[in-house]
Design a protein around this motif. Structure first.
Motif, mmCIF file in Angstrom:
data_model
loop_
_atom_site.group_PDB
_atom_site.id
_atom_site.type_symbol
_atom_site.label_atom_id
_atom_site.label_comp_id
_atom_site.label_asym_id
_atom_site.label_seq_id
_atom_site.Cartn_x
_atom_site.Cartn_y
_atom_site.Cartn_z
ATOM 1 N N UNK A 47 0.848 -1.200 0.000
ATOM 2 C CA UNK A 47 0.000 0.000 0.000
ATOM 3 C C UNK A 47 0.873 1.236 0.000
ATOM 4 N N UNK A 48 0.372 2.364 -0.444
ATOM 5 C CA UNK A 48 -0.946 2.619 -1.026
ATOM 6 C C UNK A 48 -0.994 2.188 -2.492
ATOM 7 N N UNK A 49 -2.207 2.082 -3.000
ATOM 8 C CA UNK A 49 -2.423 1.739 -4.401
ATOM 9 C C UNK A 49 -3.541 2.629 -4.929
ATOM 10 N N UNK A 50 -3.243 3.394 -5.968
ATOM 11 C CA UNK A 50 -4.193 4.369 -6.497
ATOM 12 C C UNK A 50 -4.593 4.030 -7.922
ATOM 13 N N UNK A 51 -5.897 4.133 -8.190
ATOM 14 C CA UNK A 51 -6.436 3.954 -9.533
ATOM 15 C C UNK A 51 -7.323 5.157 -9.846
ATOM 16 N N UNK A 52 -7.096 5.754 -11.031
ATOM 17 C CA UNK A 52 -7.910 6.878 -11.493
ATOM 18 C C UNK A 52 -8.908 6.361 -12.523
ATOM 19 N N UNK A 53 -10.174 6.718 -12.349
ATOM 20 C CA UNK A 53 -11.238 6.295 -13.249
ATOM 21 C C UNK A 53 -11.700 7.518 -14.029
ATOM 22 N N UNK A 54 -11.646 7.408 -15.368
ATOM 23 C CA UNK A 54 -11.949 8.573 -16.201
ATOM 24 C C UNK A 54 -12.541 8.139 -17.537
ATOM 25 N N UNK A 55 -13.017 9.122 -18.271
ATOM 26 C CA UNK A 55 -13.546 8.904 -19.609
ATOM 27 C C UNK A 55 -12.477 9.265 -20.638
ATOM 28 N N UNK A 56 -12.621 8.799 -21.880
ATOM 29 C CA UNK A 56 -11.600 9.027 -22.900
ATOM 30 C C UNK A 56 -11.212 10.494 -23.101
ATOM 31 N N UNK A 57 -12.150 11.415 -22.987
ATOM 32 C CA UNK A 57 -11.813 12.829 -23.178
ATOM 33 C C UNK A 57 -10.735 13.277 -22.190
ATOM 34 N N UNK A 58 -10.879 12.871 -20.928
ATOM 35 C CA UNK A 58 -9.884 13.244 -19.920
ATOM 36 C C UNK A 58 -8.552 12.581 -20.219
ATOM 37 N N UNK A 59 -8.583 11.331 -20.630
ATOM 38 C CA UNK A 59 -7.350 10.633 -20.990
ATOM 39 C C UNK A 59 -6.663 11.355 -22.146
ATOM 40 N N UNK A 60 -7.423 11.825 -23.108
ATOM 41 C CA UNK A 60 -6.857 12.609 -24.212
ATOM 42 C C UNK A 60 -6.267 13.922 -23.736
ATOM 43 N N UNK A 61 -6.948 14.588 -22.808
ATOM 44 C CA UNK A 61 -6.416 15.836 -22.249
ATOM 45 C C UNK A 61 -5.092 15.594 -21.529
ATOM 46 N N UNK A 62 -5.015 14.495 -20.785
ATOM 47 C CA UNK A 62 -3.773 14.152 -20.086
ATOM 48 C C UNK A 62 -2.677 13.866 -21.103
ATOM 49 N N UNK A 63 -3.007 13.076 -22.130
ATOM 50 C CA UNK A 63 -2.035 12.773 -23.191
ATOM 51 C C UNK A 63 -1.462 14.052 -23.793
ATOM 52 N N UNK A 64 -2.337 14.990 -24.141
ATOM 53 C CA UNK A 64 -1.884 16.238 -24.755
ATOM 54 C C UNK A 64 -1.022 17.048 -23.792
ATOM 55 N N UNK A 65 -1.430 17.110 -22.531
ATOM 56 C CA UNK A 65 -0.678 17.863 -21.531
ATOM 57 C C UNK A 65 0.701 17.257 -21.309
ATOM 58 N N UNK A 66 0.759 15.946 -21.109
ATOM 59 C CA UNK A 66 2.043 15.289 -20.826
ATOM 60 C C UNK A 66 3.018 15.501 -21.983
ATOM 61 N N UNK A 67 2.500 15.602 -23.190
ATOM 62 C CA UNK A 67 3.352 15.861 -24.348
ATOM 63 C C UNK A 67 4.098 17.180 -24.279
ATOM 64 N N UNK A 68 3.662 18.082 -23.409
ATOM 65 C CA UNK A 68 4.320 19.388 -23.266
ATOM 66 C C UNK A 68 5.262 19.463 -22.069
ATOM 67 N N UNK A 69 5.284 18.419 -21.239
ATOM 68 C CA UNK A 69 6.018 18.467 -19.972
ATOM 69 C C UNK A 69 7.517 18.279 -20.153
#
Length: 134
Positions: A47-69
């Motif tokens: 422990x701890x163990x974390x899981x994020x539950x999201x819809x594809x739009x949020x996953x796409x937003x994360x993908x786009x953001x991480x591409x700029x990091x």
């Protein structure tokens, strides 16, 4: 593909749009518990163990953001995540409903590889649960 390592996606991300996970507190806690048990059995994870539950739009937003990091950086992604479930020990968890984002790290290739924490604001709802008697 998502600017995230396969290990990060496997450990920390579940898609609510598949219909396999009920978009409710009980549904996501149950699924996060299954993920935790698998990680304990296969990887001897603690422990701890974390899981994020999201819809594809949020996953796409994360993908786009991480591409700029860029490579080897810490980041704060700000964007609504419906459920973030963290099993904190045997018989206890914390759920952030409507999280305002999460903190992570990128690896040497610029892919999201590590979950550091959940972001919360006034629109987030915290659910803490501990088994009776613990």
């Amino acid at each position: 593909m998502f600017n995230m390592t396969e290990a990060f996606l496997t450990k920390h991300v579940r898609n609510l749009a598949t219909g396999e996970i009920e978009d409710t507190l009980d549904g996501v806690v149950h699924r996060a518990g299954i993920v935790l048990q698998a990680r304990i059995e296969v990887l001897e994870h603690e422990y701890p163990n974390t899981v994020m539950f999201m819809y594809p739009q949020t996953l796409g937003d994360i993908r786009d953001f991480v591409g700029t990091v860029g490579a080897n950086n810490n980041f704060d992604f700000v964007g609504r995540i419906p459920w973030v479930v963290t099993w904190t020990g045997v018989g206890q968890y914390t759920v952030v409903e409507n999280a305002s984002g999460f903190q992570g790290n990128t690896d040497g290739t610029g892919l999201c590889c590590h979950y550091r924490g959940v972001l919360q604001d006034g629109n987030s709802v915290i659910h803490n649960w501990r088994a009776p008697g613990l």
